[in-house]
Scaffold this active site. Structure first.
Site, mmCIF file in Angstrom:
data_model
loop_
_atom_site.group_PDB
_atom_site.id
_atom_site.type_symbol
_atom_site.label_atom_id
_atom_site.label_comp_id
_atom_site.label_asym_id
_atom_site.label_seq_id
_atom_site.Cartn_x
_atom_site.Cartn_y
_atom_site.Cartn_z
ATOM 1 N N HIS A 161 4.173 -4.888 -14.248
ATOM 2 C CA HIS A 161 3.992 -3.345 -14.752
ATOM 3 C C HIS A 161 5.101 -3.054 -16.041
ATOM 4 O O HIS A 161 6.079 -3.309 -15.849
ATOM 5 C CB HIS A 161 4.343 -2.453 -13.464
ATOM 6 C CG HIS A 161 3.725 -1.147 -13.586
ATOM 7 N ND1 HIS A 161 4.252 -0.149 -14.434
ATOM 8 C CD2 HIS A 161 2.686 -0.605 -12.977
ATOM 9 C CE1 HIS A 161 3.734 0.860 -14.290
ATOM 10 N NE2 HIS A 161 2.686 0.773 -13.625
ATOM 11 N N ALA A 199 2.103 2.783 -3.310
ATOM 12 C CA ALA A 199 1.187 2.856 -4.615
ATOM 13 C C ALA A 199 1.482 4.339 -4.853
ATOM 14 O O ALA A 199 1.479 5.252 -4.147
ATOM 15 C CB ALA A 199 -0.483 2.844 -3.969
ATOM 16 N N GLN A 200 1.268 4.462 -6.270
ATOM 17 C CA GLN A 200 1.653 5.777 -6.795
ATOM 18 C C GLN A 200 0.279 6.547 -7.212
ATOM 19 O O GLN A 200 0.106 7.563 -7.089
ATOM 20 C CB GLN A 200 2.824 5.655 -7.738
ATOM 21 C CG GLN A 200 4.275 5.473 -7.166
ATOM 22 C CD GLN A 200 5.300 5.548 -8.358
ATOM 23 O OE1 GLN A 200 5.142 5.783 -9.403
ATOM 24 N NE2 GLN A 200 6.639 5.262 -7.807
ATOM 25 N N ARG A 235 -6.052 -6.891 -13.976
ATOM 26 C CA ARG A 235 -6.323 -5.908 -13.340
ATOM 27 C C ARG A 235 -6.382 -4.536 -13.998
ATOM 28 O O ARG A 235 -5.400 -4.225 -14.727
ATOM 29 C CB ARG A 235 -5.487 -5.824 -11.942
ATOM 30 C CG ARG A 235 -6.080 -4.781 -11.047
ATOM 31 C CD ARG A 235 -5.304 -4.611 -9.951
ATOM 32 N NE ARG A 235 -3.957 -4.317 -10.130
ATOM 33 C CZ ARG A 235 -3.444 -3.194 -10.027
ATOM 34 N NH1 ARG A 235 -3.986 -2.021 -9.413
ATOM 35 N NH2 ARG A 235 -1.951 -3.229 -9.843
ATOM 36 N N THR A 271 0.952 -1.230 0.222
ATOM 37 C CA THR A 271 0.032 -0.138 0.137
ATOM 38 C C THR A 271 0.799 1.085 0.113
ATOM 39 O O THR A 271 0.663 2.197 -0.800
ATOM 40 C CB THR A 271 -0.675 0.000 1.399
ATOM 41 O OG1 THR A 271 -1.674 -1.287 1.336
ATOM 42 C CG2 THR A 271 -1.787 1.303 1.311
ATOM 43 N N ARG A 322 -2.211 -2.937 -19.544
ATOM 44 C CA ARG A 322 -0.933 -2.967 -19.015
ATOM 45 C C ARG A 322 -0.451 -4.426 -19.629
ATOM 46 O O ARG A 322 0.623 -4.617 -20.152
ATOM 47 C CB ARG A 322 -0.849 -3.409 -17.552
ATOM 48 C CG ARG A 322 -0.725 -2.362 -16.813
ATOM 49 C CD ARG A 322 -0.268 -2.352 -15.426
ATOM 50 N NE ARG A 322 -0.888 -1.103 -14.971
ATOM 51 C CZ ARG A 322 -1.260 -0.925 -13.544
ATOM 52 N NH1 ARG A 322 -0.864 -2.001 -12.551
ATOM 53 N NH2 ARG A 322 -1.165 0.364 -13.117
ATOM 54 N N GLU A 364 -5.269 6.487 -16.473
ATOM 55 C CA GLU A 364 -4.089 5.525 -16.711
ATOM 56 C C GLU A 364 -4.599 4.567 -17.747
ATOM 57 O O GLU A 364 -5.861 4.412 -18.163
ATOM 58 C CB GLU A 364 -3.823 4.796 -15.515
ATOM 59 C CG GLU A 364 -3.262 5.650 -14.441
ATOM 60 C CD GLU A 364 -3.021 5.001 -13.005
ATOM 61 O OE1 GLU A 364 -3.467 3.979 -12.604
ATOM 62 O OE2 GLU A 364 -2.722 5.730 -12.046
ATOM 63 N N HIS A 392 4.244 -6.996 -10.556
ATOM 64 C CA HIS A 392 3.777 -5.973 -9.954
ATOM 65 C C HIS A 392 2.427 -6.475 -9.178
ATOM 66 O O HIS A 392 2.245 -5.784 -7.938
ATOM 67 C CB HIS A 392 3.540 -4.816 -10.935
ATOM 68 C CG HIS A 392 2.502 -3.501 -10.576
ATOM 69 N ND1 HIS A 392 3.269 -2.710 -9.761
ATOM 70 C CD2 HIS A 392 1.600 -3.044 -10.643
ATOM 71 C CE1 HIS A 392 2.546 -1.596 -9.266
ATOM 72 N NE2 HIS A 392 1.437 -1.982 -9.817
#
Ligand code: FAD
Ligand code: SIN
Length: 533
Positions: free
Chosen positions: A243, A46-47, A387, A43, A291, A115, A352
């Site tokens: 990622h 996370a960016q 995801r 957590t 992704r 994103e 990731h």
């Protein structure tokens, strides 16, 4: 030790649950266990932020649902997608009430980022350190509750079930129940027994299975491995998200620094080492394709050009704008001699996120009674085969809430105080004489998973990987039987179990879908199914 609510993990999932349980039941005790420090979690790193439908003028639940389903490549549970997207908005509001500061425009509206795979701007963020801000706010909120206790450096080794009372428990045993956990307390180097009528696993991801990962060292899949050992159900482990853009720093081992996808949302362009912007050759959404597509495209470009990285070009983004949104990335790049206004950033894909995990229903209930799972360790049906970016913090909050709602009606049913649970049996074990037996096996696991079970897979590589895992498993189990328990040995054991589950899932999936790409089965199969182990 006995508690009422036992929470394993202090990331967004564990802390959200703990706060809710403590608030609802001031007379009951909530115990949170972490294996290192309370804030050392996925957590914290996370960016990009949290996806949520906030701007109802341009966005809608339907669009967020649709984007999640498209990314998930046919394997999401549509009911779960809908409930996460809709309930997520209330959970985000709660997070704000607990003190989380998301960036705002001058007019007071939230600044929303974009994103890969998102059709709208819907990512709430705190600069490029959203996770750090969320973790800070949750830990601060926790302090208001005297009935919550956090114990750091307490490594949970195993779940306690009927197996420990002397009953035979197999995968087909109905009604397996959880009574608590055995914990290695690093302060006194002893294994302690903690019982509880309700246990929540919020143990996070398993990126440490791979050589290169954005995950911190705590991400060793412990929760998944524990549930598998306890004969609970695990699903979709083959869907490991790489990622696309971890910072490429030769020689850096362990955790790779992430360059958030939000950088591409703000206009960053991927270029190969010849300077060519290549994403248009792979997908019409170019740099903001989901992704799995971007990571495979980069992998392919690296193979064609024979390099270990591609570039992320942000030179055209005004530097003051870049610094305002991404101060942490700017500083990190500067610290290693990269001036983002003049130099391109070398990046490569890194493990990731684990889309699969402990199988739960829509209330976060696992296949073991009185045991819940939330956050990255759980497989709720939201992510399917891939995801959507920034959906995991959202999922963790929604399911932590749902676990709490269900658990408050179950807590009085599990009469653990009436059971005589045996203490941990350490007879016949001694300290391992050679730590190299553990560290070398750990290197081997990471090496083989990276070489044979990475972004692109083949049947032959999977068979090879399984043979090597079998051997490592045998060696580690015999070491475990004769050694006193240590976190290092437990983590190795858990990483081997998780690797086995990833390879097994990949082996059973005779198709390419979402994050699982096997060149021997390049098409999607007609029959869509989850692989449950
Ligand atoms: P974590 O936050 O990982 O917490 C795990 C906890 O479990 C820790 O407290 C740990 O000590 C404890 N634990 C584990 N094993 C044991 C054990 N055996 N005994 C005791 N305690 C144990 N998602 C988004 O939605 N948006 C983003 O922008 C985003 N950016 C990311 C950037 C990075 C670099 C990374 C790594 C992930 C990112 N993610 C993002 C994913 C997201 O951060 C995680 O999926 C999520 O935070 C997981 O939360 P969690 O509560 O499930 O677990
Ligand atoms: C990122 O900021 O690129 C990571 C977001 C995520 O993993 O959801």
């Amino acid at each position: 030790m006995q508690t009422d609510f036992l929470v394993i993990g202090s990331g967004v999932a564990g802390l959200t649950f703990a706060i809710k349980a403590a608030k609802q039941f001031p007379d009951k005790k909530v115990l949170v266990l972490t294996k290192t420090h309370a804030d050392e979690t996925n957590t914290k790193y996370a960016q990009g932020g949290v996806a949520g439908v906030i701007d109802f003028k341009n966005d809608s639940f339907e669009k967020h649902i649709e984007d999640t389903l498209i990314a998930g490549a046919g394997l999401c549970n549509p009911k779960v997608v809908e409930l996460v997207v809709k309930e997520g908005v209330d959970r985000i509001r709660e997070l704000i009430e607990w003190g989380t500061q998301f960036d705002k425009e001058q007019d007071g509206d939230f600044k929303l980022g974009k994103e890969g795979g998102h059709s709208e701007f819907r990512i709430l963020h705190h600069k490029d350190v959203t996770g750090q801000e969320i973790e800070r706010a949750l830990l601060a909120a926790l302090n208001h509750y005297k009935n919550i206790e956090i114990l750091n450096h307490c490594f949970v080794v195993d779940l306690i079930t009927q197996h420990h009372l002397g009953y035979l428990v197999t995968k087909s045993t109905p009604g397996i129940e959880c009574y608590g956990v055995y914990v290695f307390n690093q302060h006194n180097q002893k294994i302690e027994t903690i019982t509880a009528p309700i246990t929540l696993l919020a143990t996070g991801g398993n990126g440490q299975v791979y050589r290169s990962t954005t995950n911190p060292s705590i991400a060793t899949g412990d929760g998944v491995a524990m549930v598998y050992r306890a004969k609970g159900r695990i699903e979709n482990m083959e869907f490991i998200q790489f990622h696309p853009t971890a910072l490429y720093e030769p020689g850096v081992r362990g955790q790779s620094f992430l360059i958030t996808e939000a950088v591409r949302g703000d206009g960053g362009i991927l270029r190969n080492v010849n300077g060519e912007a290549f994403m248009e050759r792979y997908d019409e959404r170019k740099d903001l394709a989901p992704r799995d597509i971007v990571a495979r495209a980069i992998d392919n470009e690296m193979k064609i050009t024979g390099t270990e990285f591609v570039y992320l070009d942000v030179r055209h983004i005004p530097t003051d704008k870049f610094i305002e949104h991404f101060p942490n990335i700017y500083e990190k790049c500067k610290s290693i001699g990269i001036d983002v206004s003049k130099d391109m950033i070398p990046v490569s894909p890194a493990a990731h996120y684990s889309c699969g995990g402990i199988k739960t229903d829509e209330w976060g209930r696992t296949s073991i009674d009185y045991l819940y799972a939330a956050g990255e360790c759980a497989s709720t049906g939201l992510h399917g085969a891939n995801r959507l970016a920034s959906n995991s913090l959202l999922e963790a909050m929604v399911f932590a809430h749902r676990c709490y709602v269900d658990a408050k009606d179950q807590i009085d049913k599990n009469k653990v105080e009436q059971l005589s649970i045996p203490e941990w049996n350490a007879s016949g074990t001694t300290h391992p004489k050679e730590m190299i037996l553990i560290t070398q096996s750990l290197k081997e696991v990471k090496q083989l998973m990276s070489d044979y079970v990475g972004i692109v897979r083949t049947n032959t590589r999977l068979v090879r990987a399984m043979k090597r895992i079998d051997l490592l498993w045998e060696e580690t189990e015999s070491l475990y039987e004769t050694s006193t328990v240590s976190p290092q040995l437990c983590e190795l054991r858990n990483l081997i179990t998780v690797s086995y589950l990833i390879v097994k899932g990949a082996h059973f999936r005779k198709e390419s879908r979402g994050l699982h790409f096997n060149t021997d089965h390049p098409e999607r199969a007609v029959l869509v199914q989850n692989i449950v182990l």
